[in-house]
Structures are given as C-alpha cells and as structure tokens.
Write an enzyme that holds these catalytic residues in place. Structure first.
Site, mmCIF file in Angstrom:
data_model
loop_
_atom_site.group_PDB
_atom_site.id
_atom_site.type_symbol
_atom_site.label_atom_id
_atom_site.label_comp_id
_atom_site.label_asym_id
_atom_site.label_seq_id
_atom_site.Cartn_x
_atom_site.Cartn_y
_atom_site.Cartn_z
ATOM 1 N N GLY A 1 0.120 -14.510 -42.818
ATOM 2 C CA GLY A 1 -0.617 -13.666 -42.112
ATOM 3 C C GLY A 1 -0.085 -12.611 -42.102
ATOM 4 O O GLY A 1 -0.171 -11.517 -42.766
ATOM 5 N N ARG A 2 1.129 -12.446 -41.135
ATOM 6 C CA ARG A 2 1.832 -11.493 -40.916
ATOM 7 C C ARG A 2 2.352 -10.371 -42.238
ATOM 8 O O ARG A 2 2.048 -9.323 -42.568
ATOM 9 C CB ARG A 2 3.024 -11.654 -40.181
ATOM 10 N N CYS B 1 -2.106 -0.590 -15.658
ATOM 11 C CA CYS B 1 -1.635 -0.610 -14.331
ATOM 12 C C CYS B 1 -0.468 -1.741 -14.022
ATOM 13 O O CYS B 1 -1.157 -2.794 -13.090
ATOM 14 C CB CYS B 1 -2.854 -0.716 -13.219
HETATM 15 N N1 LLP Z 1 -0.547 -21.229 -40.134
HETATM 16 C C1 LLP Z 1 -0.347 -21.636 -38.938
HETATM 17 C C2 LLP Z 1 -0.975 -23.000 -39.103
HETATM 18 C C3 LLP Z 1 -0.138 -20.755 -38.062
HETATM 19 O O1 LLP Z 1 -0.377 -21.123 -36.833
HETATM 20 C C4 LLP Z 1 0.148 -19.332 -38.302
HETATM 21 C C5 LLP Z 1 0.418 -18.550 -37.092
HETATM 22 C C6 LLP Z 1 0.105 -19.028 -39.668
HETATM 23 C C7 LLP Z 1 -0.031 -19.934 -40.570
HETATM 24 C C8 LLP Z 1 0.892 -17.580 -39.806
HETATM 25 O O2 LLP Z 1 1.673 -17.246 -39.303
HETATM 26 P P1 LLP Z 1 2.328 -15.509 -39.881
HETATM 27 O O3 LLP Z 1 2.521 -15.804 -41.256
HETATM 28 O O4 LLP Z 1 1.570 -14.654 -39.634
HETATM 29 O O5 LLP Z 1 3.610 -15.648 -39.105
HETATM 30 N N2 LLP Z 1 0.765 -13.678 -32.085
HETATM 31 C C9 LLP Z 1 2.195 -13.800 -32.520
HETATM 32 C C10 LLP Z 1 2.208 -14.757 -33.649
HETATM 33 C C11 LLP Z 1 1.646 -16.144 -33.467
HETATM 34 C C12 LLP Z 1 1.407 -16.837 -34.912
HETATM 35 C C13 LLP Z 1 0.661 -18.115 -34.685
HETATM 36 N N3 LLP Z 1 0.267 -18.837 -35.653
HETATM 37 C C14 LLP Z 1 2.788 -12.549 -32.839
HETATM 38 O O6 LLP Z 1 2.394 -11.619 -32.571
HETATM 39 O O7 LLP Z 1 4.103 -12.591 -33.482
#
Ligand code: LLP
Length: 437
Positions: free
Chosen positions: A293-294, A361
């Site tokens: 994702g990121r 706040c």
């Molecule tokens: N696949 C699964 C099953 C996941 O749970 C996640 C992320 C991804 C893929 C994608 O992960 P990425 O490639 O984006 O790292 N809110 C947090 C991140 C939580 C991610 C949860 N799962 C933050 O802002 O860092």
C-alpha cells in the site's frame, strides 16, 4: 542521496525559492483550493507501480501486485492503479464496494479481512470476491454461506502468521504468537485439509508481516518460515497453490537521511527463495503476489497547510497550522516522522526550532517536533510530505472539523477529486428523537 535528490524523487523542487510539486506551484494550489489540502501526484503513483512491477517482471513473469486499498482508497487513486494493471487487496466490505465502484472487476480483488462476520462472507460470495481467511473457525461459516446462496466455491486461502514480524511501530507489526492476525504453523495443515474436504479446489496462501519495513533484511526470516510452512502443506496434502502471497509492508524513506528500500535485497530474500521453492517442489507457475500500500501511494502526496499562529511562549516556538491530528494522525498515533518544508523560502535565512502543531484541543496534536525551519510567519504555507498512505483514510472530523479536500495533479492540471466536507456533512447522519425536537 543528497537532499535535493531526495526531494526530487518525491516530485518536489524549489524554483526561485517557491516549492513546486509535480511541476505546479504549491502556493498557487493552496490559494486556489484552500488548506488543509491533500495534493496527489498521479504520475508518482504510476511510476512507483511501474518500477516495482519491472523488478518483479525481471525475476518472474507470473507476478501480481495487489494494491492494499487501506493505504488510500480514493476512487481516482484506485482508477489510476487499475489502469496500470494492478490487482487489489481489501480489508472490509467498504473497501470492496469502493473498488467495485471504481470499475475494478471482482476477479482482481482479494478480501483479506480479519474477524470476518457472516455478513462479510455473504457480501464477498454474492459479489464473487475471493476470500482470504484469518482463522480456522471461519472456514465452516464461509462454506455455509456458499451453500446458502448455491454459489460455486471460489478458491480459498489462509493468512499465515509466520511469527517473525516487522514494522515501523509495534502497532504495525502483524506477525508473532501474541498477535491477532493469521493462523500459526500448527494449524495450517488442518486448515488446508478441512478446506479440501469442504470441496475447495483452488488454493492460495498468504502472509503479511507488518507495515513500514524500510530494512529489507527484515523480510528474510518470515519469508523463510512461510516457505517452510508451504513445503509442509504441499508434502502432507498434495495441494497445488494457484498463488503465494508475501504481503505488503514495503517501506518508504520518510526522513531525508533514509535511503529507499533496497529492492535488490528484497529480491534476494523473498523472490529468490520463492523461485527456489517453485523449482524444488515442481510447483509449475503459481502467481507470486505482493500487496503493498504505502510503497505505491505514500510519496505521491503532500499535505498543504497554512500557519495561523506563531507562538513564542518564552520557552519554545510553536508554529500553529490548520492541519491537525484530525487531518493526519500518524505523528500522534505512532510518533511517525513526516518531513515538513516551507512552500516559500524567499528572503529567509535564519533557522529556528519549531514544534509544528495543529488546532486540535489536545497536547498530542503535534505534526512535527523540534523542526529546524527558516523563520516562519503567520500566513506562511508548509508542505507535509509522504502523506499519500494512511493520511486521508485515517482522518476524522474530531473537534467537529470537517475533513479536507483532495486534489490530483496530472499533466500540470489540478483536479479536485474530493471536495472538503461542510458543517452539514458533519451533522447529516444524525437523527433527533421527537422529545428533543
Ligand atoms: N496487506 C495486509 C494484509 C495488511 O494488513 C496491510 C497493512 C498491507 C497489506 C499493506 O501494508 P503496507 O504495504 O502499506 O505497509 N496505519 C499504519 C499502517 C497500518 C497497515 C495495516 N495493514 C500506518 O500509518 O503506518
């Protein structure tokens, strides 16, 4: 990497001391659309997707990138990635619904929920969505739903918890015996045996170790463990996997001193062992899947914000801005670093140290602590970088502050792709009981 290269990797540069993003003057954008404002660079999403896809293609043709929709589920972002050929990983019915609304076909979607309800299963089955289970206990319930609706069973996969996890914060590490996700090694044979007995004929297998992994070495041990589990399943159950999914988690350099993720090491630690497995076990050509994702969306976006108050309390300097943890929660929630830079550095020399804080706040409403920035004044604009993943999607209307707009830059044209919420938007789901009318 030097600082200006680091910035230009993210589509940023100063021209005559004004910050440009995707070739557009950031002050012009802020003045036209107001702040706070998420600004997305379409080309960057495409570039990140293409470069990652090229790396995979060079190693193994039968690969698939499932974009993790949770990072940024804006319809335009999904359409951009769909047009590049991506597939999609969803964690909720709402994400599946959004993908379908974006025109993504059901066979490109995998539903990796956790703590699935029967309503989730019904939604998936009725929309022909492949389900990736997260607990052994869910299998019978899913089978019942297939039978109730008389639908032919799609394939099935389980999320494995390989016990070795990694992530930028303890809340984003998703593997380990005490972590809620996936099934542990001891239950994997039983899971696939039962799935076979229940009549499933197509199988996948999945793991995800955590999020925000910038040291590629962290992918090594979990991949090794995952592969050893796959080998056991194949030996015991003679199962042929259609896909093997190594999850997401690929990190990005949020700090100027950080280097991008070393994809060469990633290849050696994840793709190569996968290829060895395929060869040694004669698995044919299963799909090699990842679900970042990121990596695909974070660097595509800046958050523009305006300084409303410079406060010198005699002890320290605060730059008060119109974005807060309602707009971007990552700094408050995970102590995450987002680089912050001014949109205009004309005539500015002397640096001061500021806490960049929002209007919420709560004392925790800090977007950047102790940031050295050239003298700021009220009315100036700042850009908060790398906010395209887990930015808008985690925003809230806390303190009754409507959520901001999002704009997309493509070929030097700016499109509003989400209008800012209004006060009425904040209220329009509420109902007043008669006695209070
Ligand atoms: N696949 C699964 C099953 C996941 O749970 C996640 C992320 C991804 C893929 C994608 O992960 P990425 O490639 O984006 O790292 N809110 C947090 C991140 C939580 C991610 C949860 N799962 C933050 O802002 O860092």
């Amino acid at each position: 990497m030097n600082y200006s290269d680091w910035l230009s990797r993210k589509g940023l540069e100063y021209r005559k001391e004004i910050l440009y993003f995707a070739d557009k003057n950031t002050l012009d954008i802020a003045n036209s659309y107001g702040t706070p404002l998420y600004v997305i660079n379409e080309q960057m999403i495409r570039e990140r997707y293409r470069s990652l896809k090229n790396v995979l293609n060079l190693e193994y043709r039968n690969n698939q990138i499932n974009y993790a929709v949770k990072a940024n589920s804006n319809l335009s972002v999904l359409k951009i990635l769909n047009s590049e050929g991506a597939s999609f990983d969803c964690t909720s019915m709402g994400e599946v619904y959004t993908c379908l609304k974006a025109g993504i076909s059901s066979e490109k979607i995998i539903f990796t929920g956790n703590m699935f309800t029967d309503t989730d299963f019904t939604f998936a089955v009725n929309n022909d969505i492949f389900v990736n289970l997260d607990s052994l206990s869910q299998l019978n319930r899913l089978v019942r739903v297939y039978e109730t609706f008389g639908k032919e069973k799609k394939g099935i996969s389980f999320r494995i918890n390989p016990e070795f996890g990694a992530g930028h914060h303890k809340h984003t590490i998703t593997a380990g015996r005490d972590i809620k996700f996936g099934i542990l090694e001891e239950q994997t044979i039983e899971a696939y045996r039962k799935a076979k007995e229940a009549g499933f004929e197509k199988f996948g297998i999945h793991q995800h170790i955590g999020s925000g992994v910038i040291n590629a070495l962290d992918f090594g041990k979990p991949a090794e463990k995952f592969i050893s589990i796959i080998e056991k399943i194949i030996e015991e159950l003679d199962i042929k996997f259609e896909f093997i999914d190594f999850g997401g988690g690929l990190g990005i350099p949020y700090r100027p001193e950080e280097e991008p993720l070393d994809l060469e090491s990633y290849k050696n630690l994840v793709i190569k062992p996968f290829l060895d497995l395929v060869k040694s076990k004669g698995l044919g050509e299963p799909i090699f899947k990842i679900e970042p994702g990121r990596y695909l969306s974070a660097e595509s976006t800046i958050l523009l914000t305006q300084i409303n108050t410079i406060k010198d309390n005699g002890f320290k300097l605060f730059a008060g801005v119109d974005a807060g943890f309602n707009t971007l929660i990552r700094p408050t929630l995970y102590n995450s670093y987002h680089h912050i830079i001014p949109c205009d550095i004309k005539g500015k020399e002397q640096e001061f140290e500021y806490d960049v804080v929002g209007p919420i706040c709560e004392s925790g409403d800090i977007l950047g602590k102790a940031r050295k920035l050239k003298k700021l004044k009220e009315g100036d604009h700042l850009a908060i970088l790398d906010t395209g993943a887990y930015g808008f999607v985690m925003s809230s209307p806390y303190n009754s502050r409507p959520r901001p707009a999002e704009v997309l830059i493509n070929n030097e044209t700016v499109y509003e792709i989400r209008r800012a919420e209004t006060f009425d938007d904040l209220l329009n789901t509420q109902k007043i009981p008669d006695h209070l009318k």
